[in-house]
Design a protein around this motif. Sequence first.
Motif, mmCIF file in Angstrom:
data_model
loop_
_atom_site.group_PDB
_atom_site.id
_atom_site.type_symbol
_atom_site.label_atom_id
_atom_site.label_comp_id
_atom_site.label_asym_id
_atom_site.label_seq_id
_atom_site.Cartn_x
_atom_site.Cartn_y
_atom_site.Cartn_z
ATOM 1 N N TYR A 1 -7.029 5.267 1.384
ATOM 2 C CA TYR A 1 -5.676 4.988 1.850
ATOM 3 C C TYR A 1 -5.714 4.231 3.172
ATOM 4 C CZ TYR A 1 -3.828 8.158 -1.718
ATOM 5 O OH TYR A 1 -3.485 8.738 -2.909
ATOM 6 N N SER B 1 0.816 -1.216 0.000
ATOM 7 C CA SER B 1 0.000 0.000 0.000
ATOM 8 C C SER B 1 0.846 1.261 0.000
ATOM 9 C CB SER B 1 -0.908 0.022 1.240
ATOM 10 O OG SER B 1 -1.600 -1.186 1.404
ATOM 11 N N THR C 1 0.919 3.643 -3.288
ATOM 12 C CA THR C 1 -0.157 4.595 -3.522
ATOM 13 C C THR C 1 -0.169 5.689 -2.477
ATOM 14 O OG1 THR C 1 -1.432 2.721 -4.337
ATOM 15 C CG2 THR C 1 -2.602 4.768 -4.043
ATOM 16 N N ILE C 2 0.044 5.330 -1.207
ATOM 17 C CA ILE C 2 -0.029 6.311 -0.133
ATOM 18 C C ILE C 2 1.093 7.337 -0.246
ATOM 19 C CG2 ILE C 2 0.122 6.609 2.372
ATOM 20 C CD1 ILE C 2 -1.289 3.913 2.653
#
Length: 471
Positions: A281, A31, A34-35
Amino acid sequence: MKSRVRLSDHFTYKKLFRFTLPSVIMAVFTSVYTIVDGLFVSRVVGDSAFAGMNLIFPVIMIVGAVGMMFGSGGSALISKTLGEGDSKRANGYFSFLVIAIAVAGVVLGGAGIAVLRPVAQLLGKNASADAVENGIVYGFILLCGMPFLMMQYAFQSFMITAEKSTLGFLITVGAGVTNAVLDAAFILGAHMGIAGAAFATIIGQAVGAALPIVYFACKNRSLLRLGKPRCEGKAFFLSAANGASELLSNVSFSVVSMLYNMQLLRLAGDDGVIAYGIIMYMSTVFFNIFFGFSLGAAPLVGYHYGAENKQELRNLKRKGFLVMGVLGVALTVIAEAFASPFARIFATNGDIFRLAKHGIHLYSAAYLLMGFSVFGSAYFTALNNGLVSGAISTLRSLVYQCGAVLLLPLLCGMTGVWIAATVAEALAFATTMLFFVCMRKKYGYSDKFDGKSVDEAGKEMIEYKQEDIGE
């Protein structure tokens, strides 16, 4: 020195956590791409670029999910084959699937580029022109690197099956750190804007794909090694069928994200899309905690299914459900407690902050039940039952969530958007439990001991409990 945990072990909670923790952290670090991109873009490049990222990212995930499909489905087939004692055939399947995933990445990346602009314009119908153009730039670069994304997703599953989840975790961390460092270099240093975020992402994904190839191509001590591929159409289609639930889950999640964006563009414009991106998120990190545990436990289920060890299937089912329940409560509490500071990290003005904070508070109830359907889908994938696994994923995301996000805003406005996930997760939980009840006799994971006397059942249970306590 701690003894190595093997697929063939009886799993106490301690062993289960040791085995699955690297895959949980590995999934969470995925993740990071993207974050970190979102943090740099929202704070440095601007709101229209951030909105464009959130518009196009579901499209990228739909294409990339094919790698996850072959990774999880292929791991189910490979772990079952290992449980049957045929390591040569398992390695042949593994080598064949790695090649197939690389080829699929090239083909699907090219197809995605061909339709990117009209898709972006459709999804951004009510968005600003700048947001749409930024989304196209970001999407084009990521689609060029699609083979890297697909292979990285697949290797996350293969590493666990090879009993090298810790190594897989370290590689994922290295890829995430690469992405973060390059985000700073490209966006802050080179002023490349949203293109810099996209280039940083695909370079990080390339690291996550290349290092496992090098490891498995060389002599190693894991259960798997790249060698002569076993090119069987049956293995290809079995892997696709087994992993169809993961594909459907990710495709459905992306479709749901598109519907959320469309509803929020109608109700709140670009600010609504940005607020939803902030909530996603947090949701992505929490979902990946559930998914990482399920991903780590799946090869265990597949191995013991191949070895016809029904007692261990029951054990893994019971422990998995309890872990999902505890995690659901913990993550809901965390979401409620940190809604304000988390929203403030990404929000660039008061309207976006208030919208995102309110959305997190309403959305967070979904985490209470989310893990059960995620674990249930992975459990049936590991049992090589892609039909049931796919049904759970499809109903959860494509039917329940899509239905909720289309209907509830008509009845409750913006509140309906935020509570749609909770309603869908409640329906998915009921569906998952129904499938477990209906399939209990076929797989023998029921808490009732098939064909055994009460004394035999009690003795067996006592032995398992003593092993748990001993650990």
